[in-house]
Design an enzyme around this catalytic site. Structure first.
Site, PDB file in Angstrom:
ATOM      1  N   LYS A  13       0.637  -2.004  26.649  1.00  0.00           N
ATOM      2  CA  LYS A  13       1.166  -2.379  25.320  1.00  0.00           C
ATOM      3  C   LYS A  13       2.554  -3.011  25.458  1.00  0.00           C
ATOM      4  O   LYS A  13       2.838  -4.047  24.878  1.00  0.00           O
ATOM      5  CB  LYS A  13       1.263  -1.122  24.448  1.00  0.00           C
ATOM      6  N   ASN A  14       3.417  -2.372  26.259  1.00  0.00           N
ATOM      7  CA  ASN A  14       4.802  -2.830  26.322  1.00  0.00           C
ATOM      8  C   ASN A  14       4.972  -4.135  27.103  1.00  0.00           C
ATOM      9  O   ASN A  14       6.028  -4.764  27.029  1.00  0.00           O
ATOM     10  CB  ASN A  14       5.701  -1.741  26.923  1.00  0.00           C
ATOM     11  N   CYS A  40      14.423   4.644  13.997  1.00  0.00           N
ATOM     12  CA  CYS A  40      13.106   5.264  13.996  1.00  0.00           C
ATOM     13  C   CYS A  40      13.270   6.719  14.394  1.00  0.00           C
ATOM     14  O   CYS A  40      14.387   7.178  14.615  1.00  0.00           O
ATOM     15  CB  CYS A  40      12.150   4.523  14.923  1.00  0.00           C
ATOM     16  N   ARG A  96      18.533   3.021  17.529  1.00  0.00           N
ATOM     17  CA  ARG A  96      18.005   1.833  18.220  1.00  0.00           C
ATOM     18  C   ARG A  96      18.553   0.482  17.720  1.00  0.00           C
ATOM     19  O   ARG A  96      17.835  -0.329  17.149  1.00  0.00           O
ATOM     20  CB  ARG A  96      16.467   1.828  18.145  1.00  0.00           C
ATOM     21  N   ASP A 139       9.598   7.303  28.391  1.00  0.00           N
ATOM     22  CA  ASP A 139       8.273   7.326  27.749  1.00  0.00           C
ATOM     23  C   ASP A 139       7.334   8.360  28.369  1.00  0.00           C
ATOM     24  O   ASP A 139       6.221   8.551  27.876  1.00  0.00           O
ATOM     25  CB  ASP A 139       7.620   5.934  27.820  1.00  0.00           C
ATOM     26  N   ARG A 188      -0.970   3.751  17.968  1.00  0.00           N
ATOM     27  CA  ARG A 188      -0.116   2.607  18.301  1.00  0.00           C
ATOM     28  C   ARG A 188      -0.077   2.386  19.808  1.00  0.00           C
ATOM     29  O   ARG A 188       0.309   1.300  20.265  1.00  0.00           O
ATOM     30  CB  ARG A 188       1.304   2.843  17.791  1.00  0.00           C
TER      31      ARG A 188
END
Ligand code: UD1
Length: 421
Positions: free
Chosen positions: A22-23, A117, A122, A308, A400
């Site tokens: 995803k990233n 968030c 951020r 993460d 997500r």
């Protein structure tokens, strides 16, 4: 709202294929805006964030063609307007990644300011400072960042980031590809996703060297062309399943993964007692029925231990033998899942950005609430090592970032089901 119902049980065992990252996919999709010809991107994971990025490109009038395998052909040159609206940016902060490409290719961009968030405030000051150094004029007004190029084209610059930022490095790297002259990025992020983005840009005709190190040099070109690019495997998804297998005292084989991107994670899993083997594109982990040992670590930028993966290791530590000290240095509020784990019988005390985790043999199932993407993955792991039922609420977070999560866990022998309320 969907929930995941998990009945904790025995060890996970089996083999799965790792999805595309995803990233890496998000900046690569944004990078297609730089090109004057169609770019074909494959190995995209089928995730909400990827759909949001496609919706964002479409909302700007960019022509794209999607096939049944989610290979997407995007023609950046067809982009008709250069605004990323609040409605889309608020659902995905990574929308900010279109700022650099739009500005570099079309001379202007208007992107809704991403808010904070669950895991922290951020800010995006480093993205904006980098673009300003290349001659962009930036105004923030009515919740939008408006960027223009008063001189028609961005100019190469020497940019030293104040801190290591993945998104900041990506935004400025993409913009520099079409700038006039040489740009040097110092204190750049070294994450494998940066290397993947740079390799895609090079396939489009960009002139980049040093990606993967802290100094990246970009010699701007006038135009970028088309290419076909396959996104790298998702190292965080891979790490999550490895930790889930270790926590449940199981064994697992992952296919389609680059083991080199998981060094720090594999070292810690070995320290926890896992037997790890790997080949060029696979990794296997076997706990041989043993309870994991507690492992302490501090999250730092790549190649150190990734933020993460912190929540997932915290879940494993909750049932490990011994006491672990975990420090989160990247985000200010990323230990929130520990409170939910304590409701499941974990023994975790938090002091600032450090958690002290005293392992207990098993957790107890409970209804819990996911607060962000990786925290939700950690609650699923906690559910797998808990007696009884765990109901994880707000799993839109997990959708997500984890493709086919129920199917993958089911194929590893877990008792997991999606229920709608
Ligand atoms: C990316 C990843 C995310 C990962 C994070 C750190 C994507 C889509 N997301 O997020 O999964 O957890 O890297 O590995 O790739 N910062 C500033 N100013 C800036 C930019 C960042 O102060 O302009 C701070 C952030 O608040 C944070 C730290 O720097 O504390 C790292 O953030 P960054 O590396 O930019 O994370 P993201 O790119 O948002």
């Amino acid at each position: 709202m969907d929930k995941l119902l998990i009945r904790g049980g025995g060890p996970l065992s089996g083999e799965i294929r790792v999805s595309g990252s995803k990233n890496a996919a998000l900046p690569i999709l944004a990078a297609t805006l730089l090109s004057s010809e169609p770019v074909r991107v494959s190995n995209l994971p089928h995730l909400h964030d990827i759909t949001t990025m496609i919706a964002l490109l479409r909302s700007m009038g960019t022509e794209l063609l999607v096939d049944e395998k989610l290979c997407v052909e995007i023609n950046g040159a067809t982009t008709k307007q250069t605004t990323a609206p609040y409605e889309l940016v608020k659902t995905m902060r990574a929308s900010i990644l279109v700022l650099g490409p739009l500005l570099a290719h079309f001379g202007r961009a208007r992107v809704s300011f991403p808010g904070g968030c669950a895991i922290g405030s951020r800010p995006v000051d480093q993205h904006l400072r980098g673009l300003e150094a290349m001659g962009a004029q930036i105004d923030v007004d009515e919740g939008y960042i408006t960027a223009t190029c008063p001189n028609g084209r961005l100019k190469g610059a020497h940019i030293l980031f104040d801190m290591v930022t993945v998104g900041g490095t990506e935004n400025v790297l993409m913009a520099a590809c079409l700038a006039e002259g040489r740009t040097v990025l110092e204190n750049a992020a070294r994450e494998p996703e940066i290397i993947d983005l740079a390799n895609c840009l090079i396939a489009m005709g960009a002139k980049i060297s040093g990606h993967g190190s802290a100094t990246i040099t970009i010699d701007g070109v006038e135009k970028l062309g088309g290419c076909s690019y396959s996104v790298m495997p998702d190292r965080i998804e891979a790490g999550t399943y490895l930790v889930a297998a270790a926590a449940t005292r199981g064994n697992i084989k992952l296919r389609d993964i680059d083991p080199n991107t998981l060094d720090a994670v594999l070292v810690k899993l070995e320290e926890a007692g896992a037997k790890i083997e790997h080949g060029e594109d696979w990794i296997s982990l076997d706990m041989e029925g043993r309870r994991p040992k507690a492992v302490s670590f501090k999250t730092v930028p790549y190649p150190g231990f990734p933020t993460d993966m912190q929540a997932q290791f915290t879940a494993m530590n909750a049932v490990a033998e011994g006491v672990a000290k975990v420090s989160e240095t990247i985000f200010e509020n990323r230990l929130i899942q520990t409170h939910e784990m304590n409701r499941m019988g974990a023994n975790i005390s938090v002091d600032g950005n450090t958690a002290l985790i005293t392992g207990t043999e098993r957790l107890k199932g409970a209804p819990v609430m996911a607060s962000d993407l990786r925290a939700s993955a950690s609650l699923v792991i906690a559910g797998l090592v808990a007696d009884g039922e765990t109901l994880v609420d707000r799993i839109y977070h997990i959708d997500r970032g984890y493709e086919c999560i129920e199917e993958k866990f089911l194929s590893l022998g877990a008792d997991i089901r999606r229920v709608s309320s």
